[in-house]
Scaffold this motif. Structure first.
Motif, PDB file in Angstrom:
ATOM      1  N   ALA A  25       0.846   2.463  -0.561  1.00 36.41           N
ATOM      2  CA  ALA A  25       2.238   2.373  -0.995  1.00 36.41           C
ATOM      3  C   ALA A  25       3.181   2.857   0.102  1.00 36.41           C
ATOM      4  O   ALA A  25       4.339   2.447   0.165  1.00 36.41           O
ATOM      5  N   GLY A  29       6.077   0.730   0.699  1.00 37.73           N
ATOM      6  CA  GLY A  29       6.931   1.354  -0.319  1.00 37.73           C
ATOM      7  C   GLY A  29       8.407   1.146  -0.058  1.00 37.73           C
ATOM      8  O   GLY A  29       9.155   0.738  -0.954  1.00 37.73           O
ATOM      9  N   PHE A  39       6.572  -7.481  -4.268  1.00 40.12           N
ATOM     10  CA  PHE A  39       5.345  -6.693  -4.380  1.00 40.12           C
ATOM     11  C   PHE A  39       4.103  -7.537  -4.090  1.00 40.12           C
ATOM     12  O   PHE A  39       3.190  -7.107  -3.385  1.00 40.12           O
ATOM     13  N   VAL A 229      -4.467  -1.339  -4.208  1.00 38.52           N
ATOM     14  CA  VAL A 229      -3.127  -1.836  -3.887  1.00 38.52           C
ATOM     15  C   VAL A 229      -2.617  -2.714  -5.031  1.00 38.52           C
ATOM     16  O   VAL A 229      -1.494  -2.553  -5.512  1.00 38.52           O
ATOM     17  N   SER A 233      -0.477   0.419  -7.077  1.00 37.52           N
ATOM     18  CA  SER A 233       0.449   0.943  -6.064  1.00 37.52           C
ATOM     19  C   SER A 233       1.912   0.620  -6.329  1.00 37.52           C
ATOM     20  O   SER A 233       2.789   1.223  -5.712  1.00 37.52           O
ATOM     21  N   LYS A 234       2.193  -0.297  -7.239  1.00 28.72           N
ATOM     22  CA  LYS A 234       3.573  -0.743  -7.437  1.00 28.72           C
ATOM     23  C   LYS A 234       4.516   0.429  -7.767  1.00 28.72           C
ATOM     24  O   LYS A 234       5.568   0.579  -7.152  1.00 28.72           O
ATOM     25  N   MET A 237       5.064   2.670  -4.862  1.00 32.20           N
ATOM     26  CA  MET A 237       5.925   2.035  -3.858  1.00 32.20           C
ATOM     27  C   MET A 237       7.391   2.273  -4.187  1.00 32.20           C
ATOM     28  O   MET A 237       8.191   2.581  -3.315  1.00 32.20           O
TER      29      MET A 237
END
Lengths: 350, 220
Positions: A25, A29, A39, A229, A233-234, A237
């Motif tokens: 991220a 990010g 994303f 990921v 990870s969203k 981020m």
């Protein structure tokens, strides 16, 4: 392959997932947080380049981590990875951008302490030293890049839309470089402990190409990171992109490129050899924390703007997280080793 | 790759740049036409040329509306300039309102046909010129917001300068109208027109202030 080996490897894959969810991220990010890169695009580019970085340039930092404490039994490696993964997960849940680097180092030291193995103090000090250096170098690089970029933009008088297009492209390229550097620098965290006890054998595809057991491990680790990921990870981020300092897309690019350079510096055998060849002190090939690099760069830019915009309370919380994470990882590692050796009667060291 | 559906990022960007530049051109051109409309009206009282000019303003206003919609659509559809998108759209809307004010003035002249005695002609033309200069300065401010952020403040300052000039000219003309021997209904009618022209400057100044805030937000 023995089923137990697969189970033990899952520990590394879990840590890889954590790395993908948390550290990756850091690469995109700021780009995703400022909504400059979608994303999905970020996740695809990030995954591909992390895997490439891990396979092509992941060896250097793995060696250093091996010197810190050579875990010589699969259950031991499993415990270290799971401990690191859990501690990163806990910190991520708390919204703190930590790194698997700090966690795995803590977990390895935990293994050393539990098994009575000696910790290579020199290597430990080198690693801890880079953790201080990493955000500082990243901050300085960010300050330099920020000044240069700002002057360039003002001088070139780019249209706001043209600047937007250039920034998007730059963010994606810097992100790809960052993902490659992250893979190269951090794959050691995920698979490093399994290298001495790799269950794989070399595969010769032709007489010219051999896919070594280490590379197979790194590919597996890279895939686990990619899953992290895509699945988790969203949220991180958006935290990285917006919480510490409200950033412009150009500043977001500066953060990504500074972070990427720092990770690359600490993973590049080539640069290290070059510095040695011209009698300069070589850069230790150490897995550094991508979170520290990002936070260093963000604070660097914040300081250049006068320091008022930096959320110092958030920065403070993050720093505390950096100190506590290795300790938590070491403790969890020791608890897991105790459970594995006393309840499951597994050998955690030879 | 970045969210664009068909064409490339850079070609879309160039097209949008041209559209925004075109929009500012329209605002500037409408002002120049308006600058000629007032003397044309005063000298030839609603002849064919005046009507032709009003029609031209109407066409330009429709064109500006179309561009605003296109830009709005593209910016949202292709998620461009996420950090400045709402500012840019608000800016275009407010500039569109300015074009609408020009058009409104033209229509009012065309429909109500106010009778300005000769003694006020020069002052009214001067006021109109100041108003158009003010909007011209705004066009420069807006162009600098898009390309040369450092100049936004300087150009914005010119807008403020012309707005003050316009206020002075408006007050002086309004005073002269009310000091004259004209009947009160005509005085009120003329004051209405003078005030409506002066309001264009007030709107231009408000937009220039907005642009300066947007510029601070846009700083790298």
């Amino acid at each position: 392959m023995d089923i137990s080996i697969i189970i033990f490897l899952l520990g590394g894959l879990f840590l890889g997932w954590s790395l993908g969810a948390n550290d990756a991220a850091n690469v995109f990010g700021t780009a995703v947080g400022t909504r400059m890169v979608r994303f999905k695009t970020a996740a695809i580019v990030c995954s591909i380049f992390i895997i490439l970085g891990a396979i092509i340039s992941g060896a250097g930092t793995t060696e250093t981590l091996g010197k810190l404490g050579s875990i010589n039994a699969l259950p031991g490696a499993f415990a270290a990875c799971v401990a690191a993964g859990i501690s990163v997960y806990l910190m991520t849940k708390a919204g703190l951008p930590v790194s698997t680097t700090q966690a795995i180092v803590g977990a390895i030291v935990g293994w050393n302490l539990y098994t009575g193995s000696a910790t290579n103090i020199k290597v430990l000090i080198t690693i801890l030293g880079t953790w201080v250096l990493c955000p500082v170098i990243s901050g300085l690089i960010a300050m330099g890049f920020f000044t240069l970029t700002k002057n360039f933009i003002l001088k070139r008088k780019l249209h706001i839309l043209r600047l937007d297009a250039y920034t998007r492209t730059a963010l994606l390229l810097a992100g790809a470089f960052g993902a490659y550097s992250l893979g190269a620098n951090n794959i050691a965290n995920v698979m490093g402990v399994f290298v001495p006890i790799s269950p794989f054998t070399d595969i010769s595809i032709s007489s010219f190409f051999v896919f070594s057991s280490k590379e197979q491990l790194f590919l597996l680790g890279g895939l686990a990171i990619a899953v992290g990921v895509f699945t988790y990870s969203k949220k991180v981020m958006f935290t990285v992109g917006n919480d510490l300092l409200k950033m412009s897309p150009v500043a977001a690019f500066i953060v990504v490129i500074s972070h990427s350079i720092v990770l690359f510096l600490f993973a590049s055998q080539g640069i290290s050899n070059f510095l040695q060849s011209i009698n300069l002190p070589s850069i230790p090939l150490v897995p550094v924390s991508s979170s520290q690099a990002v936070v260093g760069a963000v604070i660097g830019i914040g300081l250049l703007k006068g320091g008022k915009e930096v959320q110092w309370s958030v920065a403070g919380r993050i720093t505390i997280g950096w100190f506590t994470l290795p300790i938590i990882a070491a403790l969890i590692s020791m608890i897991l080793l105790f459970i594995l050796s006393n309840i499951f009667n597994l050998t955690v060291s030879f | 790759m970045f969210g664009l559906k068909s064409s490339s990022l850079f070609s879309d960007t160039k097209k949008l740049e041209r559209e925004i530049d075109g929009f500012v051109d329209i605002l500037s051109e409408v002002g120049l036409v308006f600058k000629s409309i007032v003397p044309t009206y005063l000298n030839h009282s609603a002849n064919g040329k005046f009507d032709e000019m009003v029609e031209k303003v109407k066409e330009m206003e429709s064109k500006a509306d179309k561009i605003t919609k296109e830009v709005e659509h593209t910016l949202y559809e292709e998620t461009l300039i996420p950090d400045a998108r709402s500012d840019v759209l608000r800016l275009l809307e407010h500039m569109d309102e300015l074009i609408g004010m020009y058009q409104g003035n033209c229509y009012h002249f065309s429909i109500q046909k106010p009778h300005f005695p000769k003694e006020f002609h020069e002052d009214l033309i001067e006021l109109t010129e100041t108003v158009v200069n003010c909007v011209e300065a705004l066009c420069l401010t807006v162009r600098s917001f898009f390309r040369d952020i450092k100049s936004v403040r300087d150009n914005g300052h010119k807008v403020t300068f012309y707005e003050k000039e316009s206020d002075i000219k408006f007050s002086s003309l309004a005073r002269r109208i009310f000091d004259s021997e004209l009947p009160l209904d005509q005085k009120m009618h003329l004051r209405y027109f003078v005030e409506k022209i002066d309001r264009i400057c007030d709107q231009a100044e408000d937009i220039a202030d907005e642009v300066q805030i947007y510029a601070i937000k846009r700083s790298v």
